[in-house]
Design a protein around this motif. Sequence first.
Motif, PDB file in Angstrom:
ATOM      1  N   GLU A  95      33.269  36.256  20.423  1.00 41.11           N
ATOM      2  CA  GLU A  95      32.641  36.406  21.801  1.00 41.11           C
ATOM      3  C   GLU A  95      33.686  36.102  22.992  1.00 41.11           C
ATOM      4  O   GLU A  95      34.264  35.050  22.820  1.00 41.11           O
ATOM      5  CB  GLU A  95      31.496  35.833  22.015  1.00 41.11           C
ATOM      6  N   VAL A  96      33.871  37.111  23.722  1.00 39.07           N
ATOM      7  CA  VAL A  96      34.873  36.824  24.889  1.00 39.07           C
ATOM      8  C   VAL A  96      34.220  35.945  25.965  1.00 39.07           C
ATOM      9  O   VAL A  96      33.208  35.924  26.475  1.00 39.07           O
ATOM     10  CB  VAL A  96      35.092  38.278  25.665  1.00 39.07           C
ATOM     11  N   VAL A  97      35.385  34.845  26.148  1.00 35.51           N
ATOM     12  CA  VAL A  97      34.995  33.880  27.209  1.00 35.51           C
ATOM     13  C   VAL A  97      35.872  33.805  28.350  1.00 35.51           C
ATOM     14  O   VAL A  97      35.514  33.373  29.653  1.00 35.51           O
ATOM     15  CB  VAL A  97      34.969  32.370  26.552  1.00 35.51           C
ATOM     16  N   SER A  98      36.958  34.810  28.154  1.00 36.81           N
ATOM     17  CA  SER A  98      37.733  35.057  29.488  1.00 36.81           C
ATOM     18  C   SER A  98      39.028  35.988  29.164  1.00 36.81           C
ATOM     19  O   SER A  98      38.899  36.576  27.877  1.00 36.81           O
ATOM     20  CB  SER A  98      38.527  33.629  29.847  1.00 36.81           C
ATOM     21  N   GLY A  99      39.437  36.655  30.121  1.00 33.86           N
ATOM     22  CA  GLY A  99      40.442  37.552  30.013  1.00 33.86           C
ATOM     23  C   GLY A  99      41.087  37.891  31.054  1.00 33.86           C
ATOM     24  O   GLY A  99      40.606  37.444  32.389  1.00 33.86           O
ATOM     25  N   GLU A 100      42.241  39.036  31.031  1.00 32.71           N
ATOM     26  CA  GLU A 100      42.837  39.173  32.282  1.00 32.71           C
ATOM     27  C   GLU A 100      43.435  40.536  32.038  1.00 32.71           C
ATOM     28  O   GLU A 100      44.005  40.791  30.780  1.00 32.71           O
ATOM     29  CB  GLU A 100      43.987  38.319  32.339  1.00 32.71           C
ATOM     30  N   VAL A 101      43.440  41.406  32.877  1.00 31.75           N
ATOM     31  CA  VAL A 101      44.078  42.875  32.559  1.00 31.75           C
ATOM     32  C   VAL A 101      45.283  43.014  33.382  1.00 31.75           C
ATOM     33  O   VAL A 101      45.546  42.551  34.594  1.00 31.75           O
ATOM     34  CB  VAL A 101      42.966  44.012  33.087  1.00 31.75           C
ATOM     35  N   GLY A 102      46.326  43.373  32.690  1.00 30.18           N
ATOM     36  CA  GLY A 102      47.787  43.576  33.261  1.00 30.18           C
ATOM     37  C   GLY A 102      47.883  45.086  34.154  1.00 30.18           C
ATOM     38  O   GLY A 102      46.910  45.581  34.296  1.00 30.18           O
ATOM     39  N   GLU A 103      49.150  45.131  34.303  1.00 27.23           N
ATOM     40  CA  GLU A 103      49.274  46.442  35.172  1.00 27.23           C
ATOM     41  C   GLU A 103      49.152  47.774  34.130  1.00 27.23           C
ATOM     42  O   GLU A 103      48.968  47.658  33.022  1.00 27.23           O
ATOM     43  CB  GLU A 103      50.747  46.649  35.634  1.00 27.23           C
ATOM     44  N   PRO A 104      48.505  48.785  34.847  1.00 29.93           N
ATOM     45  CA  PRO A 104      48.293  49.953  33.989  1.00 29.93           C
ATOM     46  C   PRO A 104      49.696  50.551  33.429  1.00 29.93           C
ATOM     47  O   PRO A 104      50.780  50.417  33.832  1.00 29.93           O
ATOM     48  CB  PRO A 104      47.679  51.151  35.046  1.00 29.93           C
ATOM     49  N   GLY A 105      49.570  51.147  32.293  1.00 30.10           N
ATOM     50  CA  GLY A 105      50.651  51.839  31.537  1.00 30.10           C
ATOM     51  C   GLY A 105      50.300  52.646  30.383  1.00 30.10           C
ATOM     52  O   GLY A 105      49.111  52.667  29.873  1.00 30.10           O
ATOM     53  N   VAL A 106      51.114  52.713  29.596  1.00 30.70           N
ATOM     54  CA  VAL A 106      50.840  53.747  28.330  1.00 30.70           C
ATOM     55  C   VAL A 106      50.660  52.522  27.283  1.00 30.70           C
ATOM     56  O   VAL A 106      51.560  51.886  26.752  1.00 30.70           O
ATOM     57  CB  VAL A 106      52.036  54.452  27.905  1.00 30.70           C
TER      58      VAL A 106
END
Length: 172
Positions: free
Chosen positions: A142-153
């Motif tokens: 179960e997700v407790v945290s996260g982070e999304v980086g720069e868009p890309g392929v």
Amino acid sequence: MNQQAPADQPGLDPAAAFRDSFRRHPAGVTIITAVYEGKPFGFTATSVSSLSADPPRFTFNMARTSSSWPAVANTSYIGVHMLGLANRELADRFARSRDRFDGDHWKPGPHGVPVLENVAAHLIGRISMRLSFENNAVVVAEVVSGEVGEPGVPLLYHGGAYGQPTALDYEI
């Protein structure tokens, strides 16, 4: 049209059919990380899937013979890192070498889970279930945290090699 004999006919090799079928099924490339007894562990995986959005959960499969299995089997938190095309060398490093954590490409994250730098996204999950089946395991977190980086392929694995998606030309 190429017709194949039914699967229950003698002479067909189910293992070869399995391998060849999944070589035709592209998968996103990820790296799973964990910490166990103060030491970071990690491996490249293509079996990560979304399980549910509410609550947010993901799942992955792994061999219990993997050198990372003791960490996954004995920890409460893991990281999953979605890789982009720029992360191909990182995918190779975690798939083929023993010096996976040598260098400055990672840092300790929430709950001490190793977090890789400059990836497309990462999620930290609390393990909810481990289901062992023969020499393999299905793990649910179960997700407790996260982070999304720069868009890309995104980085894909298909036909025994890394690749990238190709956009189709069409209009809706």
